[in-house]
Write an enzyme that holds these catalytic residues in place. Structure first.
Site, mmCIF file in Angstrom:
data_model
loop_
_atom_site.group_PDB
_atom_site.id
_atom_site.type_symbol
_atom_site.label_atom_id
_atom_site.label_comp_id
_atom_site.label_asym_id
_atom_site.label_seq_id
_atom_site.Cartn_x
_atom_site.Cartn_y
_atom_site.Cartn_z
ATOM 1 N N SER A 173 0.846 -1.196 0.000
ATOM 2 C CA SER A 173 0.000 0.000 0.000
ATOM 3 C C SER A 173 0.876 1.239 0.000
ATOM 4 C CB SER A 173 -0.899 -0.002 1.237
ATOM 5 O OG SER A 173 -0.152 0.441 2.346
ATOM 6 N N LYS A 174 0.258 2.369 -0.304
ATOM 7 C CA LYS A 174 1.067 3.591 -0.363
ATOM 8 C C LYS A 174 1.625 3.944 1.014
ATOM 9 C CE LYS A 174 -2.942 6.659 -0.453
ATOM 10 N NZ LYS A 174 -3.620 7.727 -1.188
ATOM 11 N N ARG A 175 0.917 3.502 2.053
ATOM 12 C CA ARG A 175 1.415 3.791 3.418
ATOM 13 C C ARG A 175 2.727 3.037 3.709
ATOM 14 N NH1 ARG A 175 -1.239 8.085 4.577
ATOM 15 N NH2 ARG A 175 -3.296 7.916 3.704
ATOM 16 N N ASP A 176 2.867 1.825 3.112
ATOM 17 C CA ASP A 176 4.100 1.055 3.342
ATOM 18 C C ASP A 176 5.320 1.852 2.915
ATOM 19 O OD1 ASP A 176 2.770 -1.251 4.226
ATOM 20 O OD2 ASP A 176 2.372 -1.857 2.158
#
Ligand code: GLU
Length: 508
Positions: free
Chosen positions: A262-265
């Site tokens: 995910s972009k949060r990773d």
């Protein structure tokens, strides 16, 4: 259907394109090029609520940066224009009517309140409400209302949607190039909305109509769309159209742990998940990009190609043309591909080594300019040649090259304690005198002279080189010192030796 291979990348402009999206575009591109076919770009923007300004431009720019040239589509045009779905409304309207006429779809007039009530009632019974074969007969639609009432409602402009009439209990056996046979039972599927009350088609209708009208031969898309396959297959059947072939690509997984990347990773672990930097227009949140982080597009593409595809050999470095030559969907894995930020850096390192020094120097010049440093191109080229071996990015070269632009202000203490002996200042003074007489001041000339001098005075070369290096760059290691002093030039080298003699404390 004609035999020409035609594939499309069909993103929705709901935000920046993430790694997974670029990989979908790449696999479509490679498949098209492998077969001498066409790569289309279609923008699926029928969901007005999720539209993000700038997203389409971002997608076009990202594909360009990656070198994925679009043959036909948004920004390019072509025989099936327009390629932006919001500009093709009439077509979907026409096809939705056709489904109504053939009884594959029906009008539904249920209000949001009606539907909420049904949902709440089902929930109270511990069930989930789905609008489908089980209960469509109890809802407010053109299957249950008398025809004249339906007509009245339509004439009065009553809000309505068009739903697909899902077969009640049918086993669908479909083929996916990557997964083989996939089965679905329509009993588990609902009567999906094909056309919304706002006059826009949903993704399903627009997607199928366009793939047919644009003569798409192969649909290559992310695994998350596999659940839409049965509906799409039934739509093709309802229209009486031949289906394209389908391939659903494996997920890209987090570097560690379970689940989809995910972009949060990226923010958590310090790597970009977007090809280009992106500022979310709603939240103002900023996301890093591969381009801005100093990745070379070819390295980025090479890394992405191997996320889910393998050539069946040990080869890891591929140009885009080589990838196109070797690519096949049969060599795409079913299971998820784990993303590795270190591997991404490794690819960039490899491509950096192959890049002409003049190009590296031009990039380095830009970075240095930001720090107010200017040097001529030949000097910067030499610096790049010397430092690139240990660099993953041009920014690494900038960081490692600081001693070329500034004399050391501090000296590595460990090295000083080890090598700056009581006899060293005199030794370095002698060395300075030796160097002063060498013209031209090339690496080869200074190295030969220093070696000869060391032999003549029977001093071990190590005894000279360590303090020599410390005095010139302030560090205990780095590339070949004679190459460094050639770049610094005689005057600067002598000044630095002199400064070191005056500043460095002797260790007893
Ligand atoms: N618009 C869909 C997306 O955003 C396209 C899915 C497909 O390729 O069919 O990914």
């Amino acid at each position: 259907m004609n035999d020409r291979i035609r594939v499309r990348f069909a993103p929705s402009p709901t935000g920046a394109l993430h790694l997974g999206g670029v990989r979908t575009a790449l696999f479509n591109y490679l498949f098209a090029k492998h077969h001498g076919g066409d790569f289309l770009l279609r923008v699926e923007d029928t969901d007005q609520n999720r539209f993000v300004p700038g997203a389409e431009e971002y997608i076009v720019e990202a594909l360009k940066w990656c070198g994925l040239t679009v043959d036909e589509g948004v920004g390019v045009g072509g025989p099936h224009a327009p390629y932006r779905q919001s500009e093709r409304k009439e077509l979907y309207d026409h096809h939705a009517r056709e489904l109504l006429a053939t009884g594959h779809a029906y009008l539904a007039f249920d209000s949001a309140d009606d539907l909420n009530q049904r949902r709440a009632a089902a929930e109270a019974d511990g069930k989930t409400f789905t609008y489908g074969a089980d209960n469509r007969a109890t809802m407010k639609n053109s299957l249950t209302l008398p025809p004249d009432e339906v007509k009245k409602l339509v004439d009065a402009g009553a809000p309505r949607v068009i739903r697909f009439k899902m077969p009640e209990n049918e086993e669908l056996i479909l083929q996916d190039i990557i997964r083989g046979e996939v089965r679905f039972n329509t009993a588990l599927l609902d009567d999906k909305v094909l056309f919304k009350a706002d006059g826009m088609p949903t993704y399903h209708l627009a997607n199928v109509v366009d793939d047919h009208l644009m003569a798409i031969s192969h649909v290559i898309r992310g695994e998350e769309w596999l659940t839409s396959l049965p509906l799409h297959a039934l739509l093709y059947r309802a229209f009486g159209w031949e289906m394209p072939s389908f391939a659903h690509l494996p997920l890209i997984l987090k570097p560690v742990g379970n689940g989809k990347l995910s972009k949060r990773d990226g923010n958590k672990m310090g790597f970009p998940v977007f090809p280009l930097e992106f500022t979310d227009p709603d939240t103002g949140e900023k996301w890093r990009g591969y381009r801005e982080d100093g990745y070379l597009p070819d390295a980025f593409i090479n890394m992405l190609a191997l996320l889910g595809w393998n050539p069946g050999t040990e080869q890891e470095i591929f140009s885009l043309a080589e990838l196109a030559e070797q690519f096949s969907l049969e060599r795409v894995n079913k299971s998820g591909a784990r993303f590795s930020p270190d591997k991404a850096k490794w690819f960039n390192h490899k491509y950096l080594q192959e890049r002409p020094d003049a190009d590296l120097a031009a990039d380095l010049a830009l970075l240095l300019q930001r720090d107010g440093i200017q040097r001529d191109a030949p000097t910067l080229e030499k610096i790049c040649r010397l430092l690139k071996e240990r660099a993953n990015f041009v920014a690494d070269i900038r960081d490692a090259s600081q001693y070329f632009f500034r004399a050391p202000e501090t000296y590595d203490d460990k090295s000083r304690k080890k090598c700056w002996r009581p006899e060293t200042p005199a030794l370095i003074a002698d060395l300075a005198r030796l160097l002063e007489g060498i013209t031209p001041f090339t690496a080869a000339a200074t190295e030969t002279a220093v070696r000869q001098w060391a032999t003549d005075r029977e001093t071990g070369l190590g005894k000279i080189m360590n303090p020599f290096r410390l005095a010139v760059i302030g560090l205990a290691d780095g590339p070949h010192l004679f190459e460094i002093i050639e770049i610094l030039g005689k005057t600067e080298t002598l000044t630095r030796l002199d400064t070191a003699i005056n500043r460095l404390q002797v260790e007893n």
